[in-house]
Design a protein around this motif. Structure first.
Motif, PDB file in Angstrom:
ATOM      1  N   SER A   1       1.068  71.315  42.894  1.00 15.55           N
ATOM      2  CA  SER A   1      -0.137  72.292  42.571  1.00 15.55           C
ATOM      3  C   SER A   1      -0.337  73.347  41.677  1.00 15.55           C
ATOM      4  CB  SER A   1      -0.617  72.433  43.929  1.00 15.55           C
ATOM      5  OG  SER A   1       0.239  73.551  44.614  1.00 15.55           O
ATOM      6  N   ASP A   2      -1.619  73.844  41.432  1.00 17.06           N
ATOM      7  CA  ASP A   2      -1.783  75.103  40.653  1.00 17.06           C
ATOM      8  C   ASP A   2      -1.306  76.316  41.443  1.00 17.06           C
ATOM      9  OD1 ASP A   2      -2.737  77.061  39.125  1.00 17.06           O
ATOM     10  OD2 ASP A   2      -4.638  76.162  38.902  1.00 17.06           O
TER      11      ASP A   2
ATOM     12  N   ASN B   1      -3.596  79.230  42.222  1.00 15.34           N
ATOM     13  CA  ASN B   1      -4.540  79.511  43.330  1.00 15.34           C
ATOM     14  C   ASN B   1      -3.906  79.954  44.694  1.00 15.34           C
ATOM     15  OD1 ASN B   1      -6.706  78.079  41.800  1.00 15.34           O
ATOM     16  ND2 ASN B   1      -6.038  75.779  42.737  1.00 15.34           N
ATOM     17  N   ASN B   2      -2.617  80.235  44.593  1.00 11.78           N
ATOM     18  CA  ASN B   2      -1.804  80.582  45.518  1.00 11.78           C
ATOM     19  C   ASN B   2      -1.252  82.019  45.548  1.00 11.78           C
ATOM     20  OD1 ASN B   2      -2.369  78.115  46.745  1.00 11.78           O
ATOM     21  ND2 ASN B   2      -0.727  77.230  45.644  1.00 11.78           N
TER      22      ASN B   2
END
Length: 344
Positions: A336-337, A340-341
């Motif tokens: 995942s990106d 974004n976290n």
């Protein structure tokens, strides 16, 4: 008479930086071929994480708005969000559909026309491409070298702080080699963990026999033969495909066979995205093949328009193809990106 001794100033030792990357062993899933890792780009935990950051960081585009992940979204099996053509930072659209970044460690060439022989080579192109990120590698390197975190990350991954295009490509390639899809319903069936419905089983028979004639090109556990074919799309070609790279007129109209894994997520279909649905694709192979001088010999039924499946056979074939969908892959947090976290 007092004698005072002279005490020298103590200069503290300068800590020596140690380059000590963590090796990453990438194991091939059951039934997959061995994955060959380039000797000059061994896999490391640090290199993979660096590659993941770079894959999703728009810093590689001239205006800092577009990353690799912009056109290769994990939710769409790393294709471009259902778009027929991808749009670059200058709002110019390309002419070919975005290919999935999945199981490409086993690909012998990349792009629809096969012009890149390796993942490291492929990773170099989008940055400088005027219809994609449109940035020189010189400018990209200046931005990366001036970044507060990247020089340290490159040292951890490669033992070098001076960032250049070769190291960027190696890091991205390391991350992309981890993007492995091997947990579809079909994989679970092969492992004895799932059963097929009657329709899926009949679709399997169609797929792997001359009835559907899919297996010649979409063979092996990868569901691609890694070759190039003129599959009967057109009689005259505006995009000549492989011939644009090889300059061989016998290659006109040939394009790389895409994997059918996660094919339900990667539409629209064909090199130019002309078909919006899998139903349209199956109808094409069933009734709409077109002859041209370089038509592949495997298109044996081009004279009758295709394999002439019945409506029920089309439904069964589609049911089997859907078993190749792997949502474990698309939802894997390791893919995942990271932006974004967390703050970076």
């Amino acid at each position: 008479m007092l004698v005072h001794g002279c005490k020298k100033d103590v200069v503290p030792d300068i800590p020596i930086e140690v380059y000590d990357p963590t090796p990453y062993i990438l194991e091939s899933p059951n039934g997959f071929p061995d994955l060959i890792i380039p000797e000059d780009n061994p896999m490391t935990v640090e290199g993979i994480e660096l590659g993941r950051q770079l894959f999703y960081d728009p810093i590689l585009s001239a205006d800092n708005t577009q990353s690799c992940g912009s056109c290769h979204n994990p939710a769409f099996s790393f294709t471009d969000n259902g778009n027929r053509f991808s749009e670059g930072i200058d709002k110019i659209k390309g002419t070919r559909n975005s290919m999935p970044v999945m199981n490409i460690g086993w690909m012998t060439s990349l792009f629809w026309d096969g012009r890149s022989p390796s993942m490291e080579d492929q990773a170099l192109e989008p940055v400088t491409n005027p219809i994609e990120m449109h940035q020189s590698w010189h400018e990209a390197s200046i931005k990366l070298n001036g970044h507060p975190n990247y020089p340290d990350m490159f040292f951890d991954a490669f033992g070098i702080r001076e960032i250049d295009s070769s190291l960027v490509a190696k890091a991205i390639a390391q991350f992309e080699r981890t993007l492995i899809s091997s947990d579809s319903k079909w994989d679970r069936y092969l492992r004895g963990e799932a059963t097929l419905t009657q329709s899926e089983s009949r679709g399997y028979e169609i797929f792997f026999t001359e009835k559907g004639d899919c297996f010649h090109c979409h063979s092996t556990i990868l569901y691609t033969d890694n070759l190039f074919h003129n599959n009967g799309l057109d009689s005259i070609f505006t995009d000549i495909g492989l011939a644009d790279f090889t300059k061989n007129p016998l290659d006109v109209g040939k394009f790389k066979t895409p994997s059918l894994r996660n094919i339900t997520l990667t539409g629209p279909y064909m090199h130019d995205g002309r078909f919006n649905t899998l139903e349209e694709v199956i109808e094409f192979y069933s009734h709409d093949l077109v002859w041209s001088p370089t038509i592949d010999p495997l298109m044996k039924k081009v004279g009758q328009g295709g394999v002439n499946l019945t409506e029920q056979e089309k439904m069964n074939l589609l049911a089997f193809i859907k078993t190749l969908t792997d949502t474990t892959f698309t939802n894997n947090p390791d893919y995942s990106d990271p932006f974004n976290n967390e703050s970076f």
